[in-house]
Design a protein around this motif. Structure first.
Motif, PDB file in Angstrom:
ATOM      1  N   ASP A 158     -14.189   5.640   6.480  1.00 34.40           N
ATOM      2  CA  ASP A 158     -13.934   4.875   4.791  1.00 34.40           C
ATOM      3  C   ASP A 158     -13.207   3.910   5.088  1.00 34.40           C
ATOM      4  OD1 ASP A 158     -15.903   6.851   4.158  1.00 34.40           O
ATOM      5  OD2 ASP A 158     -13.489   8.504   3.637  1.00 34.40           O
ATOM      6  N   LEU A 159     -13.525   3.133   4.001  1.00 36.05           N
ATOM      7  CA  LEU A 159     -12.911   1.819   3.337  1.00 36.05           C
ATOM      8  C   LEU A 159     -11.387   2.149   2.905  1.00 36.05           C
ATOM      9  CD1 LEU A 159     -13.555  -1.273   3.103  1.00 36.05           C
ATOM     10  CD2 LEU A 159     -13.017  -0.762   0.528  1.00 36.05           C
ATOM     11  N   ASP A 160     -10.667   3.257   3.275  1.00 37.60           N
ATOM     12  CA  ASP A 160      -9.557   3.320   2.490  1.00 37.60           C
ATOM     13  C   ASP A 160      -8.532   3.711   4.170  1.00 37.60           C
ATOM     14  OD1 ASP A 160      -9.609   3.046  -0.347  1.00 37.60           O
ATOM     15  OD2 ASP A 160      -9.580   5.521  -0.282  1.00 37.60           O
ATOM     16  N   VAL A 161      -9.867   3.903   5.397  1.00 38.82           N
ATOM     17  CA  VAL A 161      -8.765   3.684   6.194  1.00 38.82           C
ATOM     18  C   VAL A 161      -8.627   1.936   6.903  1.00 38.82           C
ATOM     19  CG1 VAL A 161      -9.035   5.181   9.244  1.00 38.82           C
ATOM     20  CG2 VAL A 161      -9.666   6.656   6.387  1.00 38.82           C
ATOM     21  N   ALA A 162      -9.413   1.613   6.990  1.00 37.79           N
ATOM     22  CA  ALA A 162     -10.005   0.165   7.265  1.00 37.79           C
ATOM     23  C   ALA A 162      -8.222  -0.254   6.616  1.00 37.79           C
ATOM     24  CB  ALA A 162     -11.281  -0.353   7.144  1.00 37.79           C
ATOM     25  N   ARG A 163      -8.102  -0.123   5.243  1.00 34.05           N
ATOM     26  CA  ARG A 163      -7.262  -0.684   4.453  1.00 34.05           C
ATOM     27  C   ARG A 163      -5.829  -0.912   4.769  1.00 34.05           C
ATOM     28  NH1 ARG A 163     -10.314  -1.837  -1.242  1.00 34.05           N
ATOM     29  NH2 ARG A 163     -11.817  -3.853  -0.775  1.00 34.05           N
ATOM     30  N   SER A 164      -5.711   0.131   5.092  1.00 37.24           N
ATOM     31  CA  SER A 164      -3.948   0.962   4.886  1.00 37.24           C
ATOM     32  C   SER A 164      -3.481   0.648   5.927  1.00 37.24           C
ATOM     33  CB  SER A 164      -4.809   2.248   5.811  1.00 37.24           C
ATOM     34  OG  SER A 164      -4.862   2.941   6.971  1.00 37.24           O
ATOM     35  N   CYS A 165      -4.019  -0.121   7.122  1.00 40.55           N
ATOM     36  CA  CYS A 165      -2.678  -0.912   7.711  1.00 40.55           C
ATOM     37  C   CYS A 165      -2.959  -1.928   6.994  1.00 40.55           C
ATOM     38  CB  CYS A 165      -3.613  -1.135   9.262  1.00 40.55           C
ATOM     39  SG  CYS A 165      -2.340  -2.281  10.752  1.00 40.55           S
ATOM     40  N   PHE A 166      -3.224  -2.805   6.525  1.00 40.85           N
ATOM     41  CA  PHE A 166      -3.283  -4.234   5.702  1.00 40.85           C
ATOM     42  C   PHE A 166      -2.446  -3.731   4.436  1.00 40.85           C
ATOM     43  CE2 PHE A 166      -6.982  -5.777   8.594  1.00 40.85           C
ATOM     44  CZ  PHE A 166      -6.664  -6.841   8.670  1.00 40.85           C
ATOM     45  N   ASP A 167      -3.100  -2.644   4.288  1.00 42.19           N
ATOM     46  CA  ASP A 167      -2.504  -2.623   2.707  1.00 42.19           C
ATOM     47  C   ASP A 167       0.037  -1.933   2.907  1.00 42.19           C
ATOM     48  OD1 ASP A 167      -4.383  -3.367   1.201  1.00 42.19           O
ATOM     49  OD2 ASP A 167      -4.923  -0.803   1.377  1.00 42.19           O
ATOM     50  N   ALA A 168      -0.795  -1.259   4.125  1.00 41.82           N
ATOM     51  CA  ALA A 168       1.231  -0.553   4.397  1.00 41.82           C
ATOM     52  C   ALA A 168       1.676  -1.432   5.152  1.00 41.82           C
ATOM     53  CB  ALA A 168       1.003   0.971   5.137  1.00 41.82           C
ATOM     54  N   LYS A 169       1.204  -2.375   6.255  1.00 39.32           N
ATOM     55  CA  LYS A 169       1.818  -2.794   7.135  1.00 39.32           C
ATOM     56  C   LYS A 169       1.940  -4.747   7.264  1.00 39.32           C
ATOM     57  CE  LYS A 169       2.780  -2.479  12.169  1.00 39.32           C
ATOM     58  NZ  LYS A 169       2.637  -1.798  13.244  1.00 39.32           N
ATOM     59  N   PHE A 170       0.699  -5.209   6.909  1.00 39.00           N
ATOM     60  CA  PHE A 170       0.096  -6.751   6.929  1.00 39.00           C
ATOM     61  C   PHE A 170       0.971  -7.184   5.997  1.00 39.00           C
ATOM     62  CE2 PHE A 170      -1.754 -10.693   5.529  1.00 39.00           C
ATOM     63  CZ  PHE A 170      -1.647 -11.305   6.768  1.00 39.00           C
ATOM     64  N   TRP A 171       0.240  -6.715   4.844  1.00 40.33           N
ATOM     65  CA  TRP A 171       0.759  -7.330   3.249  1.00 40.33           C
ATOM     66  C   TRP A 171       2.351  -6.962   2.807  1.00 40.33           C
ATOM     67  CZ3 TRP A 171      -1.466 -11.698   1.738  1.00 40.33           C
ATOM     68  CH2 TRP A 171      -3.300 -11.875   2.180  1.00 40.33           C
ATOM     69  N   PRO A 172       3.013  -6.118   3.023  1.00 41.21           N
ATOM     70  CA  PRO A 172       4.138  -6.108   2.421  1.00 41.21           C
ATOM     71  C   PRO A 172       5.139  -7.232   3.325  1.00 41.21           C
ATOM     72  CG  PRO A 172       3.325  -3.596   2.778  1.00 41.21           C
ATOM     73  CD  PRO A 172       2.069  -4.476   2.692  1.00 41.21           C
ATOM     74  N   GLN A 173       4.495  -7.358   4.404  1.00 43.24           N
ATOM     75  CA  GLN A 173       5.760  -7.931   5.612  1.00 43.24           C
ATOM     76  C   GLN A 173       5.452  -9.244   5.344  1.00 43.24           C
ATOM     77  OE1 GLN A 173       6.399  -7.107   9.804  1.00 43.24           O
ATOM     78  NE2 GLN A 173       4.665  -5.384  10.122  1.00 43.24           N
ATOM     79  N   TYR A 174       4.028  -9.359   4.584  1.00 42.07           N
ATOM     80  CA  TYR A 174       4.222 -11.319   3.952  1.00 42.07           C
ATOM     81  C   TYR A 174       4.702 -11.664   2.839  1.00 42.07           C
ATOM     82  CZ  TYR A 174       0.916 -14.748   2.472  1.00 42.07           C
ATOM     83  OH  TYR A 174       0.345 -16.520   2.206  1.00 42.07           O
ATOM     84  N   HIS A 175       4.642 -10.274   1.812  1.00 46.26           N
ATOM     85  CA  HIS A 175       5.068 -10.792   0.723  1.00 46.26           C
ATOM     86  C   HIS A 175       6.515 -10.631   0.587  1.00 46.26           C
ATOM     87  CE1 HIS A 175       1.195  -9.813  -1.531  1.00 46.26           C
ATOM     88  NE2 HIS A 175       1.811 -10.805  -1.371  1.00 46.26           N
ATOM     89  N   ALA A 176       7.636  -9.430   1.537  1.00 40.54           N
ATOM     90  CA  ALA A 176       8.853 -10.326   1.688  1.00 40.54           C
ATOM     91  C   ALA A 176       9.275 -11.215   2.311  1.00 40.54           C
ATOM     92  CB  ALA A 176       8.908  -8.730   3.306  1.00 40.54           C
TER      93      ALA A 176
END
Length: 242
Positions: free
Chosen positions: A98-116
């Motif tokens: 599902d799309l939620d699974v596909a996005r989960s790493c980007f939502d929880a790992k990539f973007w939080p580091q980018y914004h930090a």
């Protein structure tokens, strides 16, 4: 004058109440550094401070997926020397997921580091450093995690791009293999965890799961070596070479 220790350095760890982040906090204190740890659970943060045995540790509750909370967090803590961003919770699955699974790493790992990094950089010492965290799956993906591999690869590319953009602030990436922490397979029964760990021992050269203090040692090296930037290090027991 180059710094090869963290003495009198202020280190911010987002996700510092457990696992690799907590081990980095411990090694920072052992070197005479000051620690700021942030995470979602105040209870876990308090327990981490108690375990570290240092009342001087600053703790902050923070949801690193929330951009406004990240911005407010850095506004509150002010100037610092080093940033480490290991905190993430996600799932992986095949391309048919599902799309939620596909996005989960980007939502929880990539973007939080980018914004930090985005909101933390204005407060950083220009002689300081940032250590992002990806995972060895980027270099040796298995058959059940296309988006997970892509996310880790994106973080490693982000590290290189930020090293160029933010110099002289140094930016590097730690890309560990499986590390034995309570965070892995959170909520799973111990038998499930043990089976996963056993499987990993057959996937690397050293035949064992890594420990948080080993990954932390790599992170501290990247913070303290003043001539290393734009690099990704793999404390993975030889996973990517198997």
């Amino acid at each position: 004058m180059p710094h090869n220790t963290l003495q009198n350095q202020r280190v911010v760890i987002i996700g510092g109440s457990s696992g690799i982040g907590l081990a980095v906090a411990k090694q920072t204190i052992e070197q005479g550094g000051q620690v700021v740890i942030a995470g979602r659970s105040l209870d876990k943060l308090e327990k981490a401070r108690q375990w570290l045995g240092n009342d001087g540790i600053e703790i902050f509750t923070l949801d690193n997926r929330n951009v406004e909370e990240l911005k407010t967090f850095f506004d509150r803590i002010g100037s610092f020397d080093h940033l480490f961003t290991p905190g993430a919770s996600y799932v992986r699955g095949p391309i048919t997921s599902d799309l939620d699974v596909a996005r989960s790493c980007f939502d929880a790992k990539f973007w939080p580091q980018y914004h930090a990094v985005k909101y933390g950089v204005p407060y950083m010492n220009p002689n300081g450093s940032i250590v992002l965290m990806s995972g060895a799956f980027s270099q040796r993906p298995l058959a059940d995690g296309a988006s997970y591999a892509a996310c880790n690869g994106a973080i490693e590319s982000l590290g290189k791009a930020l090293a160029v953009e933010l110099a002289p602030v140094r930016v590097n990436v730690i890309s560990p293999g499986t590390i034995h922490t309570s965070f892995n397979w959170e909520g799973a029964e111990q038998a499930v965890r043990d089976k996963a760990y056993e499987a990993y021992t057959r996937l690397n050269l050293l035949g064992r799961v890594g420990h948080a203090y080993e990954a932390a040692h790599t992170t501290v090296y990247l913070m303290t070596n003043g001539y290393t930037t734009g690099s990704t290090l793999y404390p993975d027991g030889g996973y990517i070479l198997r």
